[in-house]
Design a protein around this motif. Sequence first.
Motif, PDB file in Angstrom:
ATOM      1  N   PRO A 207       4.975 -49.125 -23.652  1.00  0.00           N
ATOM      2  CA  PRO A 207       3.874 -50.098 -23.697  1.00  0.00           C
ATOM      3  C   PRO A 207       4.332 -51.423 -24.286  1.00  0.00           C
ATOM      4  O   PRO A 207       3.592 -52.395 -24.280  1.00  0.00           O
ATOM      5  N   GLU A 208       5.550 -51.466 -24.809  1.00  0.00           N
ATOM      6  CA  GLU A 208       6.125 -52.671 -25.417  1.00  0.00           C
ATOM      7  C   GLU A 208       7.609 -52.410 -25.616  1.00  0.00           C
ATOM      8  O   GLU A 208       8.072 -51.278 -25.418  1.00  0.00           O
ATOM      9  N   GLY A 209       8.361 -53.435 -26.025  1.00  0.00           N
ATOM     10  CA  GLY A 209       9.811 -53.278 -26.066  1.00  0.00           C
ATOM     11  C   GLY A 209      10.428 -53.045 -27.436  1.00  0.00           C
ATOM     12  O   GLY A 209      11.596 -52.663 -27.537  1.00  0.00           O
ATOM     13  N   THR A 210       9.652 -53.264 -28.505  1.00  0.00           N
ATOM     14  CA  THR A 210      10.241 -53.229 -29.849  1.00  0.00           C
ATOM     15  C   THR A 210      10.720 -51.833 -30.248  1.00  0.00           C
ATOM     16  O   THR A 210      11.834 -51.667 -30.757  1.00  0.00           O
ATOM     17  N   ALA A 211       9.852 -50.830 -30.000  1.00  0.00           N
ATOM     18  CA  ALA A 211      10.187 -49.473 -30.450  1.00  0.00           C
ATOM     19  C   ALA A 211      11.484 -49.002 -29.787  1.00  0.00           C
ATOM     20  O   ALA A 211      12.359 -48.425 -30.458  1.00  0.00           O
TER      21      ALA A 211
ATOM     22  N   TYR B  88      -2.635 -48.925 -20.254  1.00  0.00           N
ATOM     23  CA  TYR B  88      -3.836 -48.606 -19.492  1.00  0.00           C
ATOM     24  C   TYR B  88      -4.992 -49.403 -20.086  1.00  0.00           C
ATOM     25  O   TYR B  88      -5.697 -48.962 -20.980  1.00  0.00           O
ATOM     26  N   GLU B  89      -5.116 -50.658 -19.599  1.00  0.00           N
ATOM     27  CA  GLU B  89      -6.167 -51.556 -20.099  1.00  0.00           C
ATOM     28  C   GLU B  89      -7.066 -51.941 -18.935  1.00  0.00           C
ATOM     29  O   GLU B  89      -6.706 -51.759 -17.780  1.00  0.00           O
ATOM     30  N   ARG B  90      -8.225 -52.531 -19.253  1.00  0.00           N
ATOM     31  CA  ARG B  90      -9.105 -53.015 -18.193  1.00  0.00           C
ATOM     32  C   ARG B  90      -8.495 -54.306 -17.642  1.00  0.00           C
ATOM     33  O   ARG B  90      -8.375 -55.288 -18.353  1.00  0.00           O
TER      34      ARG B  90
ATOM     35  N   ARG C 145      -4.269 -59.974 -17.888  1.00  0.00           N
ATOM     36  CA  ARG C 145      -4.131 -58.623 -18.451  1.00  0.00           C
ATOM     37  C   ARG C 145      -3.921 -57.621 -17.323  1.00  0.00           C
ATOM     38  O   ARG C 145      -4.781 -57.462 -16.463  1.00  0.00           O
ATOM     39  N   GLN C 146      -2.763 -57.009 -17.320  1.00  0.00           N
ATOM     40  CA  GLN C 146      -2.430 -56.050 -16.267  1.00  0.00           C
ATOM     41  C   GLN C 146      -2.033 -54.707 -16.880  1.00  0.00           C
ATOM     42  O   GLN C 146      -1.819 -54.614 -18.074  1.00  0.00           O
ATOM     43  N   ARG C 147      -1.935 -53.728 -16.002  1.00  0.00           N
ATOM     44  CA  ARG C 147      -1.505 -52.408 -16.484  1.00  0.00           C
ATOM     45  C   ARG C 147       0.016 -52.277 -16.442  1.00  0.00           C
ATOM     46  O   ARG C 147       0.597 -51.576 -17.242  1.00  0.00           O
TER      47      ARG C 147
ATOM     48  N   VAL D  18      12.446 -60.697 -28.167  1.00  0.00           N
ATOM     49  CA  VAL D  18      13.644 -60.870 -29.002  1.00  0.00           C
ATOM     50  C   VAL D  18      13.444 -60.055 -30.273  1.00  0.00           C
ATOM     51  O   VAL D  18      12.350 -60.070 -30.851  1.00  0.00           O
ATOM     52  N   GLU D  19      14.462 -59.322 -30.688  1.00  0.00           N
ATOM     53  CA  GLU D  19      14.395 -58.569 -31.943  1.00  0.00           C
ATOM     54  C   GLU D  19      15.641 -58.910 -32.768  1.00  0.00           C
ATOM     55  O   GLU D  19      16.751 -58.867 -32.236  1.00  0.00           O
ATOM     56  N   ILE D  20      15.416 -59.284 -34.022  1.00  0.00           N
ATOM     57  CA  ILE D  20      16.547 -59.598 -34.908  1.00  0.00           C
ATOM     58  C   ILE D  20      16.555 -58.581 -36.049  1.00  0.00           C
ATOM     59  O   ILE D  20      15.570 -58.468 -36.796  1.00  0.00           O
TER      60      ILE D  20
ATOM     61  N   VAL E 258      -3.784 -60.565 -37.230  1.00  0.00           N
ATOM     62  CA  VAL E 258      -3.271 -59.325 -37.831  1.00  0.00           C
ATOM     63  C   VAL E 258      -2.405 -58.536 -36.853  1.00  0.00           C
ATOM     64  O   VAL E 258      -1.676 -57.642 -37.238  1.00  0.00           O
ATOM     65  N   ARG E 259      -2.496 -58.888 -35.533  1.00  0.00           N
ATOM     66  CA  ARG E 259      -1.725 -58.212 -34.491  1.00  0.00           C
ATOM     67  C   ARG E 259      -2.209 -56.781 -34.275  1.00  0.00           C
ATOM     68  O   ARG E 259      -2.743 -56.146 -35.172  1.00  0.00           O
ATOM     69  N   GLY E 260      -2.017 -56.289 -33.053  1.00  0.00           N
ATOM     70  CA  GLY E 260      -2.585 -54.987 -32.705  1.00  0.00           C
ATOM     71  C   GLY E 260      -1.639 -53.811 -32.874  1.00  0.00           C
ATOM     72  O   GLY E 260      -1.893 -52.734 -32.361  1.00  0.00           O
TER      73      GLY E 260
ATOM     74  N   TYR F 160       3.292 -51.720 -37.008  1.00  0.00           N
ATOM     75  CA  TYR F 160       4.571 -51.784 -37.730  1.00  0.00           C
ATOM     76  C   TYR F 160       4.800 -53.066 -38.533  1.00  0.00           C
ATOM     77  O   TYR F 160       5.793 -53.200 -39.228  1.00  0.00           O
ATOM     78  N   TYR F 161       3.881 -54.029 -38.453  1.00  0.00           N
ATOM     79  CA  TYR F 161       4.172 -55.317 -39.099  1.00  0.00           C
ATOM     80  C   TYR F 161       4.082 -55.280 -40.614  1.00  0.00           C
ATOM     81  O   TYR F 161       3.227 -54.618 -41.199  1.00  0.00           O
ATOM     82  N   THR F 162       5.009 -56.018 -41.218  1.00  0.00           N
ATOM     83  CA  THR F 162       4.995 -56.260 -42.671  1.00  0.00           C
ATOM     84  C   THR F 162       5.205 -57.762 -42.838  1.00  0.00           C
ATOM     85  O   THR F 162       5.942 -58.372 -42.071  1.00  0.00           O
TER      86      THR F 162
HETATM   87  P1  HAM Z   1       1.854 -57.618 -28.131  1.00  0.00           P
HETATM   88  O1  HAM Z   1       1.061 -58.682 -28.775  1.00  0.00           O
HETATM   89  O2  HAM Z   1       1.196 -56.317 -27.927  1.00  0.00           O
HETATM   90  O3  HAM Z   1       3.160 -57.450 -29.002  1.00  0.00           O
HETATM   91  O4  HAM Z   1       2.398 -58.124 -26.736  1.00  0.00           O
HETATM   92  C1  HAM Z   1       3.159 -59.301 -26.651  1.00  0.00           C
HETATM   93  C2  HAM Z   1       2.668 -60.146 -25.505  1.00  0.00           C
HETATM   94  O5  HAM Z   1       2.685 -59.397 -24.295  1.00  0.00           O
HETATM   95  C3  HAM Z   1       1.233 -60.609 -25.628  1.00  0.00           C
HETATM   96  O6  HAM Z   1       1.147 -61.761 -26.438  1.00  0.00           O
HETATM   97  C4  HAM Z   1       0.873 -60.915 -24.185  1.00  0.00           C
HETATM   98  O7  HAM Z   1       1.357 -62.195 -23.827  1.00  0.00           O
HETATM   99  C5  HAM Z   1       1.654 -59.859 -23.440  1.00  0.00           C
HETATM  100  N1  HAM Z   1       0.773 -58.732 -23.048  1.00  0.00           N
HETATM  101  C6  HAM Z   1       0.362 -57.711 -23.812  1.00  0.00           C
HETATM  102  N2  HAM Z   1      -0.417 -56.872 -23.115  1.00  0.00           N
HETATM  103  C7  HAM Z   1      -0.507 -57.382 -21.867  1.00  0.00           C
HETATM  104  C8  HAM Z   1      -1.175 -56.982 -20.667  1.00  0.00           C
HETATM  105  N3  HAM Z   1      -1.884 -55.853 -20.595  1.00  0.00           N
HETATM  106  N4  HAM Z   1      -1.045 -57.772 -19.564  1.00  0.00           N
HETATM  107  C9  HAM Z   1      -0.314 -58.905 -19.605  1.00  0.00           C
HETATM  108  N5  HAM Z   1       0.330 -59.327 -20.712  1.00  0.00           N
HETATM  109  C10 HAM Z   1       0.246 -58.579 -21.830  1.00  0.00           C
HETATM  110  C11 HAM Z   1       4.160 -56.595 -28.702  1.00  0.00           C
HETATM  111  O8  HAM Z   1       4.260 -55.992 -27.660  1.00  0.00           O
HETATM  112  C12 HAM Z   1       5.237 -56.530 -29.764  1.00  0.00           C
HETATM  113  N6  HAM Z   1       6.245 -55.565 -29.328  1.00  0.00           N
HETATM  114  C13 HAM Z   1       5.826 -57.894 -30.002  1.00  0.00           C
HETATM  115  C14 HAM Z   1       6.922 -57.877 -31.019  1.00  0.00           C
HETATM  116  C15 HAM Z   1       8.246 -57.857 -30.782  1.00  0.00           C
HETATM  117  N7  HAM Z   1       6.762 -57.843 -32.328  1.00  0.00           N
HETATM  118  C16 HAM Z   1       7.932 -57.808 -32.919  1.00  0.00           C
HETATM  119  N8  HAM Z   1       8.862 -57.797 -31.979  1.00  0.00           N
END
Ligand code: HAM
Length: 425
Positions: free
Chosen positions: A80-84, A113-115, A120-122, A129-131, A256-258, A261-263
């Motif tokens: 669902p994201e790239g950090t993990a 799986y979002e509306r 906003r896409q699925r 970028v991760e440092i 606050v971000r969704g 893991y943030y600190t």
């Molecule tokens: P996130 O805020 O969940 O953070 O997603 C980062 C960005 O991905 C959002 O700001 C948005 O531009 C895009 N995004 C998220 N969900 C969708 C969606 N359903 N459709 C289109 N674009 C979307 C993260 O994912 C963290 N991993 C960011 C991070 C990296 N924090 C630290 N390192």
Amino acid sequence: MTFKAPRGTKDIFGEDIFLWRKVEDILRNVCEKFRVFEIRTPVFEQTELFQRGVGETTDIVTKEMYTLEKKGSESVTLKPEGTAGAARAFVENSMYADPQPTKLYYITPAFRYERPQAGRQRQFHQFGVEIFGSYDASCDAEAISIAYEVLNQIGIKNIELKINSLGGNECRKKYNKTLKEFIGSNIERLCDDCKERFEKNPLRVLDCKNENCKKVIDDAPSVIESLDEECLAHFEALKKNLDNMGIPYIVDSKIVRGLDYYTRTVFEFVSNEIGSQGTVCGGGRYDNLIGECGGPKTGAVGFAMGLERIMMLVKSQGLIETKGKDVDIYIGSIGDEGFLKAQAVGFELRKSGICVEYDTLKRSVKAQLKYANKINAKFSVVIGENEIKTDCVNLKNMTESKQEEIKLSSLKEELFKRLGSASEN
Ligand code: HAM
């Protein structure tokens, strides 16, 4: 039977591909300047990595994960994201043993799986970028400066950087207590999800999308007031670093971000030109995640940009010309012999880096030349029996409508003379 792309997904093709590649080139070039190296991790990971990393109480984990039907013994989930994944790779490949910091970037599809709605896409795409390897605020500023420079290089206008600090583990405990008291006295006004969040992780109430909840949240106490001396100093240092690089920002204690893991540092780049999904980039510091993934305690900070949202701005602000590469030459043909010659010559020219098109539909010469016009061919020739016999063709400059007689056997040299460096663009 006809098929449709699954809801919340999109085909990317035609001129859009040209835009995507231009943007990707910019991302890669900027990363090179900052010495950030590409990493490609699997598109799926063990489900537990996201549960522990992103957080059990987040919307992503509770509602949005694409967890695959079990094949074999382990449960896996589309990222669902790239950090993990990047954090897992950092630990698994012992990158912590390298000279630090480790700076990684990725361009990856992600799945939630979002509306679906605009922005906003699925299945969407993230540039992230991760440092790893530093706790210092200058590293947070470096991450932010990469995102800032990327947006700047693409040419995106009217974007605001919002920053905040969530503090370390102790400040978070203190803030959770204050927040719980505040939410507790307003609990009846919150949605059912928030009532549950209140019990499990009150911070998550702050990113609820429900309008009524948002009104309550507006009056919530600021997290910055719960920061201890060290975390405050870290936040002040970040601001000083951003000022020093001339990066404008506003402090917004509601960010606050969704993800769990943030600190300390959290930040977002927000546009108000693409509707309600205006966050084009989000990120922050996550000093506990590498430990959670079984690695040595390691400071980490990063961000991810939603590329679909970036593309919306690229298009609405008219930032990149969409015109693709023109065809250098169209080789028309008459008859079977003409076609075979056109094919052989065309293949030779293509191997020399010239963009060639010829007829594979057995069209009339007239239709072939009409097509040559349509695809913006710079030059054209027509090869038939006679041209082969006499080794002589008319090379037509399609823009100037001028013709010159040249030797068919020296077509490549003649073209190079006329195209100059144009064919390398
Ligand atoms: P996130 O805020 O969940 O953070 O997603 C980062 C960005 O991905 C959002 O700001 C948005 O531009 C895009 N995004 C998220 N969900 C969708 C969606 N359903 N459709 C289109 N674009 C979307 C993260 O994912 C963290 N991993 C960011 C991070 C990296 N924090 C630290 N390192």
